[in-house]
Design a protein around this motif. Structure first.
Motif, PDB file in Angstrom:
ATOM      1  N   ALA A   1       1.050   5.374  10.448  1.00 35.64           N
ATOM      2  CA  ALA A   1      -0.117   5.958  11.128  1.00 35.64           C
ATOM      3  C   ALA A   1      -1.375   5.185  10.734  1.00 35.64           C
ATOM      4  O   ALA A   1      -1.662   5.022   9.548  1.00 35.64           O
ATOM      5  CB  ALA A   1      -0.262   7.424  10.758  1.00 35.64           C
ATOM      6  N   ALA A   2      -2.126   4.721  11.713  1.00 37.75           N
ATOM      7  CA  ALA A   2      -3.282   3.853  11.455  1.00 37.75           C
ATOM      8  C   ALA A   2      -4.290   4.444  10.463  1.00 37.75           C
ATOM      9  O   ALA A   2      -4.752   3.732   9.567  1.00 37.75           O
ATOM     10  CB  ALA A   2      -3.966   3.500  12.775  1.00 37.75           C
ATOM     11  N   PRO A   3      -4.667   5.736  10.562  1.00 40.52           N
ATOM     12  CA  PRO A   3      -5.632   6.259   9.587  1.00 40.52           C
ATOM     13  C   PRO A   3      -5.101   6.212   8.154  1.00 40.52           C
ATOM     14  O   PRO A   3      -5.851   5.972   7.213  1.00 40.52           O
ATOM     15  CB  PRO A   3      -5.861   7.707  10.042  1.00 40.52           C
TER      16      PRO A   3
ATOM     17  N   VAL B   1      -2.837   4.029   7.032  1.00 41.86           N
ATOM     18  CA  VAL B   1      -2.836   2.622   6.630  1.00 41.86           C
ATOM     19  C   VAL B   1      -4.227   2.235   6.130  1.00 41.86           C
ATOM     20  O   VAL B   1      -4.384   1.593   5.085  1.00 41.86           O
ATOM     21  CB  VAL B   1      -2.400   1.710   7.803  1.00 41.86           C
ATOM     22  N   THR B   2      -5.252   2.643   6.860  1.00 40.53           N
ATOM     23  CA  THR B   2      -6.634   2.368   6.445  1.00 40.53           C
ATOM     24  C   THR B   2      -6.926   2.976   5.080  1.00 40.53           C
ATOM     25  O   THR B   2      -7.523   2.336   4.206  1.00 40.53           O
ATOM     26  CB  THR B   2      -7.624   2.924   7.485  1.00 40.53           C
ATOM     27  N   TYR B   3      -6.512   4.210   4.883  1.00 43.49           N
ATOM     28  CA  TYR B   3      -6.782   4.929   3.638  1.00 43.49           C
ATOM     29  C   TYR B   3      -6.196   4.206   2.429  1.00 43.49           C
ATOM     30  O   TYR B   3      -6.816   4.171   1.358  1.00 43.49           O
ATOM     31  CB  TYR B   3      -6.186   6.328   3.750  1.00 43.49           C
ATOM     32  N   LEU B   4      -5.036   3.609   2.588  1.00 44.79           N
ATOM     33  CA  LEU B   4      -4.342   2.978   1.458  1.00 44.79           C
ATOM     34  C   LEU B   4      -4.623   1.488   1.321  1.00 44.79           C
ATOM     35  O   LEU B   4      -4.372   0.902   0.266  1.00 44.79           O
ATOM     36  CB  LEU B   4      -2.830   3.195   1.600  1.00 44.79           C
ATOM     37  N   SER B   5      -5.140   0.863   2.384  1.00 45.11           N
ATOM     38  CA  SER B   5      -5.282  -0.594   2.371  1.00 45.11           C
ATOM     39  C   SER B   5      -6.706  -1.102   2.587  1.00 45.11           C
ATOM     40  O   SER B   5      -6.994  -2.256   2.274  1.00 45.11           O
ATOM     41  CB  SER B   5      -4.395  -1.202   3.466  1.00 45.11           C
ATOM     42  N   SER B   6      -7.566  -0.287   3.177  1.00 46.66           N
ATOM     43  CA  SER B   6      -8.918  -0.673   3.624  1.00 46.66           C
ATOM     44  C   SER B   6      -8.905  -1.493   4.909  1.00 46.66           C
ATOM     45  O   SER B   6      -9.959  -1.927   5.375  1.00 46.66           O
ATOM     46  CB  SER B   6      -9.678  -1.463   2.538  1.00 46.66           C
ATOM     47  N   PHE B   7      -7.753  -1.698   5.519  1.00 43.65           N
ATOM     48  CA  PHE B   7      -7.685  -2.413   6.788  1.00 43.65           C
ATOM     49  C   PHE B   7      -8.198  -1.508   7.898  1.00 43.65           C
ATOM     50  O   PHE B   7      -7.741  -0.384   8.060  1.00 43.65           O
ATOM     51  CB  PHE B   7      -6.251  -2.845   7.079  1.00 43.65           C
ATOM     52  N   THR B   8      -9.153  -2.001   8.695  1.00 44.45           N
ATOM     53  CA  THR B   8      -9.796  -1.173   9.713  1.00 44.45           C
ATOM     54  C   THR B   8      -9.288  -1.446  11.126  1.00 44.45           C
ATOM     55  O   THR B   8      -9.825  -0.895  12.088  1.00 44.45           O
ATOM     56  CB  THR B   8     -11.323  -1.371   9.673  1.00 44.45           C
TER      57      THR B   8
ATOM     58  N   ASP C   1      -5.643  -2.005  13.736  1.00 50.87           N
ATOM     59  CA  ASP C   1      -4.497  -1.157  14.057  1.00 50.87           C
ATOM     60  C   ASP C   1      -3.240  -2.010  14.182  1.00 50.87           C
ATOM     61  O   ASP C   1      -3.231  -3.180  13.779  1.00 50.87           O
ATOM     62  CB  ASP C   1      -4.743  -0.357  15.339  1.00 50.87           C
ATOM     63  N   CYS C   2      -2.180  -1.427  14.707  1.00 53.14           N
ATOM     64  CA  CYS C   2      -0.902  -2.132  14.942  1.00 53.14           C
ATOM     65  C   CYS C   2      -0.332  -2.736  13.659  1.00 53.14           C
ATOM     66  O   CYS C   2       0.324  -3.775  13.702  1.00 53.14           O
ATOM     67  CB  CYS C   2      -1.079  -3.224  15.997  1.00 53.14           C
ATOM     68  N   SER C   3      -0.585  -2.109  12.534  1.00 52.73           N
ATOM     69  CA  SER C   3      -0.103  -2.625  11.259  1.00 52.73           C
ATOM     70  C   SER C   3       0.471  -1.493  10.421  1.00 52.73           C
ATOM     71  O   SER C   3       0.104  -0.322  10.589  1.00 52.73           O
ATOM     72  CB  SER C   3      -1.244  -3.306  10.492  1.00 52.73           C
ATOM     73  N   PHE C   4       1.388  -1.846   9.515  1.00 56.99           N
ATOM     74  CA  PHE C   4       2.029  -0.876   8.632  1.00 56.99           C
ATOM     75  C   PHE C   4       1.693  -1.200   7.176  1.00 56.99           C
ATOM     76  O   PHE C   4       1.371  -2.342   6.838  1.00 56.99           O
ATOM     77  CB  PHE C   4       3.558  -0.904   8.794  1.00 56.99           C
ATOM     78  N   TYR C   5       1.807  -0.182   6.335  1.00 54.75           N
ATOM     79  CA  TYR C   5       1.625  -0.339   4.894  1.00 54.75           C
ATOM     80  C   TYR C   5       2.916   0.106   4.220  1.00 54.75           C
ATOM     81  O   TYR C   5       3.476   1.160   4.555  1.00 54.75           O
ATOM     82  CB  TYR C   5       0.460   0.523   4.414  1.00 54.75           C
ATOM     83  N   ALA C   6       3.390  -0.696   3.284  1.00 52.54           N
ATOM     84  CA  ALA C   6       4.616  -0.358   2.574  1.00 52.54           C
ATOM     85  C   ALA C   6       4.374  -0.341   1.069  1.00 52.54           C
ATOM     86  O   ALA C   6       3.915  -1.333   0.500  1.00 52.54           O
ATOM     87  CB  ALA C   6       5.724  -1.367   2.902  1.00 52.54           C
TER      88      ALA C   6
ATOM     89  N   GLU D   1       6.782   8.717   7.451  1.00 49.53           N
ATOM     90  CA  GLU D   1       5.900   9.828   7.807  1.00 49.53           C
ATOM     91  C   GLU D   1       6.546  10.680   8.898  1.00 49.53           C
ATOM     92  O   GLU D   1       6.432  10.400  10.086  1.00 49.53           O
ATOM     93  CB  GLU D   1       4.553   9.288   8.270  1.00 49.53           C
ATOM     94  N   GLY D   2       7.218  11.732   8.466  1.00 48.70           N
ATOM     95  CA  GLY D   2       7.969  12.544   9.408  1.00 48.70           C
ATOM     96  C   GLY D   2       7.125  13.171  10.490  1.00 48.70           C
ATOM     97  O   GLY D   2       7.603  13.393  11.608  1.00 48.70           O
ATOM     98  N   ASN D   3       5.866  13.459  10.195  1.00 55.67           N
ATOM     99  CA  ASN D   3       4.977  14.076  11.171  1.00 55.67           C
ATOM    100  C   ASN D   3       4.229  13.055  12.020  1.00 55.67           C
ATOM    101  O   ASN D   3       3.427  13.427  12.872  1.00 55.67           O
ATOM    102  CB  ASN D   3       3.967  14.983  10.468  1.00 55.67           C
ATOM    103  N   ARG D   4       4.509  11.781  11.813  1.00 57.84           N
ATOM    104  CA  ARG D   4       3.797  10.718  12.530  1.00 57.84           C
ATOM    105  C   ARG D   4       4.735   9.786  13.307  1.00 57.84           C
ATOM    106  O   ARG D   4       4.418   9.357  14.407  1.00 57.84           O
ATOM    107  CB  ARG D   4       2.987   9.876  11.538  1.00 57.84           C
ATOM    108  N   ILE D   5       5.846   9.437  12.702  1.00 54.39           N
ATOM    109  CA  ILE D   5       6.747   8.464  13.308  1.00 54.39           C
ATOM    110  C   ILE D   5       7.496   9.100  14.482  1.00 54.39           C
ATOM    111  O   ILE D   5       7.827  10.292  14.454  1.00 54.39           O
ATOM    112  CB  ILE D   5       7.738   7.914  12.255  1.00 54.39           C
ATOM    113  N   THR D   6       7.731   8.333  15.543  1.00 52.20           N
ATOM    114  CA  THR D   6       8.474   8.863  16.681  1.00 52.20           C
ATOM    115  C   THR D   6       9.968   8.715  16.450  1.00 52.20           C
ATOM    116  O   THR D   6      10.422   7.922  15.612  1.00 52.20           O
ATOM    117  CB  THR D   6       8.108   8.130  17.984  1.00 52.20           C
ATOM    118  N   LEU D   7      10.740   9.472  17.198  1.00 50.55           N
ATOM    119  CA  LEU D   7      12.199   9.394  17.092  1.00 50.55           C
ATOM    120  C   LEU D   7      12.671   7.991  17.449  1.00 50.55           C
ATOM    121  O   LEU D   7      13.569   7.434  16.802  1.00 50.55           O
ATOM    122  CB  LEU D   7      12.847  10.431  18.019  1.00 50.55           C
ATOM    123  N   GLY D   8      12.030   7.384  18.475  1.00 49.88           N
ATOM    124  CA  GLY D   8      12.416   6.031  18.879  1.00 49.88           C
ATOM    125  C   GLY D   8      12.147   5.011  17.788  1.00 49.88           C
ATOM    126  O   GLY D   8      12.969   4.108  17.558  1.00 49.88           O
TER     127      GLY D   8
END
Length: 382
Positions: free
Chosen positions: A27-29, A31-38, A40-45, A100-107
Motif C-alpha cells: 500500500a503506497a501510504p 510504503v511512504t511511512y516506512l521508506s520516505s518515498f513519496t 507510487d507503484c513501489s513496494f517495501y520489504a 497486508e491482508g486488508n490491502r493486497i488483492t486476491l489477484g
C-alpha cells in the motif's frame, strides 16, 4: 535512532511476534511511512537481514534521493513489480512472509504465490496502520502545516465569493486557492453545498448558485503529503426572500439555534477526549447533545435522527485512517493520535450543518490544530 528507524524497528518486533521471516508492504501510504518515498507503484520489504524498496525505472532517481538508507531493487520494463518483489523475497531466504491482508488483492496474492511457490504468504491486517495511528512530533507538525495551508486557501476562497457562483465554480476555486496557498492538491475533492443541498453529507457539486440558498457548507483540506480535513457551515445573505427560499426555511428552522446544537456537540466530544478513552464514548458524548436538543416551537423535530455518521476519524498520510470515532468502534484513543471531530445535523429539504476540526490527542485532553473560528459566521459577499 530517528523516527524512520523506530518505525522499521517496531515493524520488525511485530514480525517476530507473529513468527514471520519478512513482511511485504504494497500500500503506497505504508510504503511512504516506512521508506520516505513519496511516489507510487513501489513496494517495501522488511527482510531477515535488510530492508528493500522495489520500484521501476520511472522512479529510479527519486528513490535514490529519498531512500538512500535502503537497499534498492529497480525492475526492468519487461518485469512486473510483483515479479521483482517475489524474486527479492525468494533470494532473501524467507519462508514465511507477511502481507497486508486488508490491502493486497486476491489477484496480487495469487501472483505472488505463482512467482514465489516456496514461500508461505500470511495475510496480516493493519500492522503498519496501527503504527501510523500514533503520530511522532514531526508528523504532527506536518499535519499542522497542512491545516495552516487549508485555512489560508479558505480565507482567499471566502473573500472572492459572488452570488452567481455555482457549487462547481466554488469547488474549482477552492481547489485552486488551496494549491496557491502551498498544497500539492486538496486532500479530497471539496464538498461545497448550497442551501438544502447541505443535507447531503457528501454532496457532489452542481450548477446550484450561492445566491439560491441561505447557507453554505464547505468541507475541504490540504494535501502536503500529510493531510488536513475541515468543515465550516456559513450563513448566507441570500435565499431568504419568500420567492426563493425553500419550504423548510419558510417553516423557520433557525440556523443559529441548530448551529449552537452542533457546536455544543463538538465541544462535548472534545471535552471527553484524552489518552485511554474509548472512541465510542467520544461519539456518544456528541450524539447525546444532539439527541437531547429540544425546540419548543418544533416539538416534532428529533435532531438525533438527523445525525447520520460517526463523530470523527484519524488523519495523516490518508484522509481516513485509524482510529475510527463512531458508535460501534472498538478503538481506544492514545496520546499522539490526530483525529477529526465533526458532528453534523442533516435535515432533508432544509440543509445541513457540520463543524469539523482537527485535534491532537494528549494524555490529559486534546489540542485544536485548526484556528478558524468555530462560531457562526455570515458571508460578506460583494
Amino acid at each position: 535512532m530517528n523516527y524512520l528507524q523506530q518505525r522499521r524497528s517496531a515493524l520488525g518486533q511485530t514480525l517476530k511476534a507473529n513468527g514471520l521471516d519478512a513482511f511485504l508492504v504494497t500500500a503506497a501510504p505504508n510504503v511512504t511511512y516506512l521508506s520516505s518515498f513519496t511516489g507510487d507503484c513501489s513496494f517495501y520489504a522488511a527482510l531477515p537481514k535488510n530492508n528493500v524498496i522495489i520500484g521501476d525505472t520511472r522512479f529510479e532517481e527519486q528513490i535514490k534521493e529519498e531512500c538512500s538508507d535502503l537497499d534498492i531493487v529497480i525492475r526492468p520494463h519487461n518485469k512486473t513489480t510483483i515479479e521483482a518483489a517475489a524474486e527479492t523475497l525468494t533470494k532473501s531466504g524467507a519462508k514465511a512472509v507477511g502481507v497486508e491482508g486488508n490491502r493486497i488483492t486476491l489477484g496480487e496474492l495469487e501472483a505472488f504465490k505463482q512467482f514465489a511457490p516456496k514461500i508461505t504468504f500470511v495475510p496480516v491486517d493493519g500492522v503498519v496502520e496501527k503504527q501510523r495511528a500514533i503520530k511522532d512530533p514531526g508528523e504532527v507538525e506536518k499535519i499542522r502545516e497542512s491545516v495552516r495551508v487549508a485555512e489560508r486557501g479558505f480565507r482567499m476562497f471566502v473573500a472572492t465569493l459572488r452570488e452567481a457562483d455555482s457549487e462547481k465554480d466554488m469547488v474549482d476555486a477552492l481547489e485552486g486557492y488551496v494549491r496557491r496557498a502551498g498544497a500539492r492538491s486538496t486532500s479530497f475533492p471539496p464538498i461545497v453545498a448550497v442551501g438544502e443541498r447541505g443535507a447531503l453529507p457528501h454532496a457532489q457539486p452542481t450548477a446550484r448558485q450561492l445566491g439560491e440558498g441561505s447557507k453554505l457548507l464547505v468541507d475541504w483540506g490540504a494535501d502536503l503529503l500529510y493531510k488536513s480535513d475541515i468543515t465550516r457551515t456559513l450563513k448566507s445573505p441570500f435565499g431568504t426572500s419568500p420567492s426563493r427560499r425553500n419550504k423548510m426555511e419558510r417553516v423557520g428552522y433557525d440556523f443559529e439555534k441548530l448551529y449552537a446544537v452542533v457546536l455544543a456537540a463538538q465541544n462535548a466530544a472534545m471535552a471527553v477526549i484524552r489518552h485511554g478513552v474509548k472512541a465510542k464514548d467520544v461519539d456518544a458524548a456528541a450524539r447525546k447533545v444532539i439527541a437531547n436538543a429540544k425546540f419548543d416551537k418544533y416539538p416534532e423535530l428529533k435532531l438525533g435522527d438527523f445525525f447520520t455518521h460517526g463523530v470523527g476519524h484519524g488523519i495523516g498520510l490518508e484522509i481516513h485512517e485509524a482510529p475510527r470515532i463512531r458508535a460501534n468502534s472498538e478503538d481506544v484513543l492514545e496520546a499522539g493520535m490526530v483525529v477529526t471531530i465533526e458532528p453534523g445535523i442533516y435535515i432533508p429539504g432544509w440543509g445541513g450543518i457540520r463543524i469539523e476540526d482537527d485535534v491532537l490527542i494528549t494524555h490529559d485532553g486534546c489540542k485544536l490544530l485548526t484556528t478558524l473560528s468555530r462560531e457562526p459566521v455570515t458571508l460578506n459577499v460583494g
